[in-house]
Design an enzyme around this catalytic site. Structure first.
Site, PDB file in Angstrom:
ATOM      1  CG  HIS A   1      44.095 162.790  77.243  1.00 48.97           C
ATOM      2  ND1 HIS A   1      43.887 164.116  77.499  1.00 48.97           N
ATOM      3  CD2 HIS A   1      44.660 162.744  76.008  1.00 48.97           C
ATOM      4  CE1 HIS A   1      44.316 164.845  76.474  1.00 48.97           C
ATOM      5  NE2 HIS A   1      44.785 164.033  75.561  1.00 48.97           N
TER       6      HIS A   1
HETATM    7  C1  LIG Z   1      42.009 164.318  68.811  1.00 42.75           C
HETATM    8  C2  LIG Z   1      43.103 163.931  69.765  1.00 42.75           C
HETATM    9  C3  LIG Z   1      43.774 164.907  70.475  1.00 42.75           C
HETATM   10  C4  LIG Z   1      44.796 164.563  71.349  1.00 42.75           C
HETATM   11  N1  LIG Z   1      45.444 165.567  72.012  1.00 42.75           N
HETATM   12  C5  LIG Z   1      46.433 165.254  72.881  1.00 42.75           C
HETATM   13  C6  LIG Z   1      47.133 166.281  73.586  1.00 42.75           C
HETATM   14  O1  LIG Z   1      46.874 167.471  73.413  1.00 42.75           O
HETATM   15  N2  LIG Z   1      48.082 165.915  74.476  1.00 42.75           N
HETATM   16  C7  LIG Z   1      48.394 164.608  74.709  1.00 42.75           C
HETATM   17  O2  LIG Z   1      49.264 164.331  75.546  1.00 42.75           O
HETATM   18  N3  LIG Z   1      47.750 163.612  74.038  1.00 42.75           N
HETATM   19  C8  LIG Z   1      46.796 163.910  73.153  1.00 42.75           C
HETATM   20  N4  LIG Z   1      46.122 162.906  72.491  1.00 42.75           N
HETATM   21  C9  LIG Z   1      46.449 161.518  72.837  1.00 42.75           C
HETATM   22  C10 LIG Z   1      47.635 160.988  72.051  1.00 42.75           C
HETATM   23  O3  LIG Z   1      47.317 161.002  70.678  1.00 42.75           O
HETATM   24  C11 LIG Z   1      47.929 159.568  72.533  1.00 42.75           C
HETATM   25  O4  LIG Z   1      48.230 159.584  73.935  1.00 42.75           O
HETATM   26  C12 LIG Z   1      49.145 158.974  71.824  1.00 42.75           C
HETATM   27  O5  LIG Z   1      48.982 159.013  70.425  1.00 42.75           O
HETATM   28  C13 LIG Z   1      49.310 157.538  72.284  1.00 42.75           C
HETATM   29  O6  LIG Z   1      50.435 156.976  71.654  1.00 42.75           O
HETATM   30  P1  LIG Z   1      50.508 155.427  71.403  1.00 42.75           P
HETATM   31  O7  LIG Z   1      51.782 155.181  70.648  1.00 42.75           O
HETATM   32  O8  LIG Z   1      50.301 154.694  72.691  1.00 42.75           O
HETATM   33  O9  LIG Z   1      49.243 155.060  70.509  1.00 42.75           O
HETATM   34  P2  LIG Z   1      48.857 155.594  69.039  1.00 42.75           P
HETATM   35  O10 LIG Z   1      49.527 156.872  68.706  1.00 42.75           O
HETATM   36  O11 LIG Z   1      47.370 155.503  68.974  1.00 42.75           O
HETATM   37  O12 LIG Z   1      49.515 154.472  68.104  1.00 42.75           O
HETATM   38  C14 LIG Z   1      48.997 153.163  68.061  1.00 42.75           C
HETATM   39  C15 LIG Z   1      49.253 152.634  66.672  1.00 42.75           C
HETATM   40  O13 LIG Z   1      48.946 151.254  66.659  1.00 42.75           O
HETATM   41  C16 LIG Z   1      48.223 150.959  65.481  1.00 42.75           C
HETATM   42  N5  LIG Z   1      47.403 149.768  65.775  1.00 42.75           N
HETATM   43  C17 LIG Z   1      46.418 149.624  66.692  1.00 42.75           C
HETATM   44  N6  LIG Z   1      45.923 148.364  66.675  1.00 42.75           N
HETATM   45  C18 LIG Z   1      46.622 147.682  65.746  1.00 42.75           C
HETATM   46  C19 LIG Z   1      46.583 146.330  65.251  1.00 42.75           C
HETATM   47  N7  LIG Z   1      45.732 145.436  65.753  1.00 42.75           N
HETATM   48  N8  LIG Z   1      47.431 145.993  64.269  1.00 42.75           N
HETATM   49  C20 LIG Z   1      48.311 146.890  63.758  1.00 42.75           C
HETATM   50  N9  LIG Z   1      48.406 148.180  64.174  1.00 42.75           N
HETATM   51  C21 LIG Z   1      47.572 148.565  65.157  1.00 42.75           C
HETATM   52  C22 LIG Z   1      47.403 152.193  65.191  1.00 42.75           C
HETATM   53  O14 LIG Z   1      47.058 152.241  63.822  1.00 42.75           O
HETATM   54  C23 LIG Z   1      48.389 153.294  65.590  1.00 42.75           C
HETATM   55  O15 LIG Z   1      49.225 153.656  64.529  1.00 42.75           O
HETATM   56  C24 LIG Z   1      45.131 163.213  71.558  1.00 42.75           C
HETATM   57  C25 LIG Z   1      44.468 162.208  70.840  1.00 42.75           C
HETATM   58  C26 LIG Z   1      43.472 162.565  69.944  1.00 42.75           C
HETATM   59  C27 LIG Z   1      42.776 161.468  69.161  1.00 42.75           C
END
Ligand SMILES: Cc1cc2nc3c(=O)[nH]c(=O)nc-3n(C[C@H](O)[C@H](O)[C@H](O)COP(=O)(O)OP(=O)(O)OC[C@H]3O[C@@H](n4cnc5c(N)ncnc54)[C@H](O)[C@@H]3O)c2cc1C
Length: 333
Positions: A260
């Protein structure tokens, strides 16, 4: 979303595309596309774009801005600059575990949504007079998983391996419950993200560097709120109560704590102190929208993904109803 998106004739999903930078026209305050490498063959492509949504998670968002020369990097010595500023991390791995001889739980049926959460000592919900800190924690009591390998609560004093440990794990699997505590973490001048002077990525460019440590406010939040959790735990009258888990000492990145992370491309009202406006639109490129918890100015104790999704809808609506009709800054500073 993908099944819905696939019904759109204009939608293309390009998998295995690793974006290395955004193409930036500083004079026009616009991005003109992205450069990506197809990881199957190493070939590099330029993808022109009318609008770019940067959503590469907290660390990807910040490093892509650095590598694209968008926005002024934060300098902790002067306090100036914005990209990489206000990195915060949820205070976690705290709480207390209770063991009951006479009560049974079914942890294997647990779901995070069924835990009982308390916000009595969270945020500004309580009187901070004389406490010497600001912020607080949310608590959650219940079972969010009962995975047979990773979930093995045992009372203090149990050997860490061998038959006595095996007996204790079998005995207490259905006889323990935990109050987990997660604390808020407010930004301070010394916690930030920048480019590493030593370590490089596959393209030979600096990796992102995280500089972070707890400050006294964080320790006080942890101590006070875990003490409240311990009082609740005692009132539940367990047969054995584990030691309250609080933290003192320097931050250590090695044990898994939570994922987080927040900050680095924060939202605000002033381009001098923030990276995006309230619509997640970059102050430095009006057709660039940055999504994710990197836009949170502070870490508010709760897990981030709900607000990340809500803000994405909020920004998407602004793009559709405001930006498309009249491309340009949606907020004038
Ligand atoms: C084990 C674990 C448990 C979690 N549990 C919780 C929970 O219980 N509650 C909660 O609120 N949150 C939880 N989280 C956090 C949650 O997963 C994230 O807050 C959320 O996924 C963030 O969303 P996002 O779209 O910002 O990023 P992400 O879901 O990380 O998506 C980013 C995407 O961008 C892609 N990417 C990155 N860099 C590049 C690049 N240079 N070129 C192309 N593609 C790229 C990645 O492959 C990914 O698909 C958890 C995370 C983990 C790892």
């Amino acid at each position: 979303m993908l099944p819905l998106l696939r019904q759109e004739a204009k939608f293309t999903l390009r998998s295995r595309a690793w974006v290395s930078r955004l193409l930036y026209d500083k004079a026009a305050k616009k991005v003109t596309g992205v450069v990506y490498t197809d990881t199957r063959n190493g070939e590099e492509y330029e993808q022109p774009a009318g609008i770019v949504v940067l959503s590469a998670y907290v660390f990807g968002n910040v490093s892509l801005l650095f590598h694209s020369g968008i926005g002024e990097p934060y300098d902790p010595a002067t306090g100036k600059g914005v990209v990489g500023k206000n990195y915060c991390y949820q205070l976690s791995r705290m709480g207390v575990t209770m063991f009951f001889e006479d009560r049974e739980f079914n942890p294997f049926m647990g779901a995070p949504g069924s835990v009982m959460a308390l916000d009595d000592v969270d945020g500004d919900n309580f009187d901070h007079s004389g406490l010497g800190f600001f912020g607080g924690s949310r608590m959650a009591c219940g079972h969010s998983d009962g995975r047979p390998i990773s979930y093995r609560p045992v009372p203090p004093g149990t050997p860490r391996w061998g038959s006595a440990w095996k007996r204790a794990t079998a005995k207490y699997y259905r006889h323990s419950v935990n109050i987990g505590v997660s604390g808020s973490n407010y930004a301070n001048r010394n916690n930030y993200l920048d480019l590493d002077p030593t370590y490089k990525d596959q393209l030979g460019r600096p990796l992102l560097r995280l500089t972070y440590n707890f400050v006294e406010n964080d320790y006080r939040v942890m101590e006070y709120t875990v003490d409240v959790a311990a009082k609740i735990a005692r009132a539940m009258n367990p047969t054995i109560m584990g030691p309250p888990r609080v933290r003192r000492g320097d931050y250590d990145i090695v044990p898994y704590q939570s994922t987080h992370n927040t900050g680095g491309t924060i939202m605000g009202t002033d381009p001098k102190t923030s990276v995006v406006n309230r619509y997640l639109q970059s102050w430095d490129a009006h057709n660039l929208f940055i999504m994710g918890a990197s836009t949170f100015p502070q870490q508010p104790a709760y897990n981030p993904t709900g607000p990340v999704g809500a803000l994405a809808y909020w920004a998407a609506e602004a793009i559709l109803t405001k930006y498309r009709n009249s491309p340009g800054p949606l907020v004038h500073a």
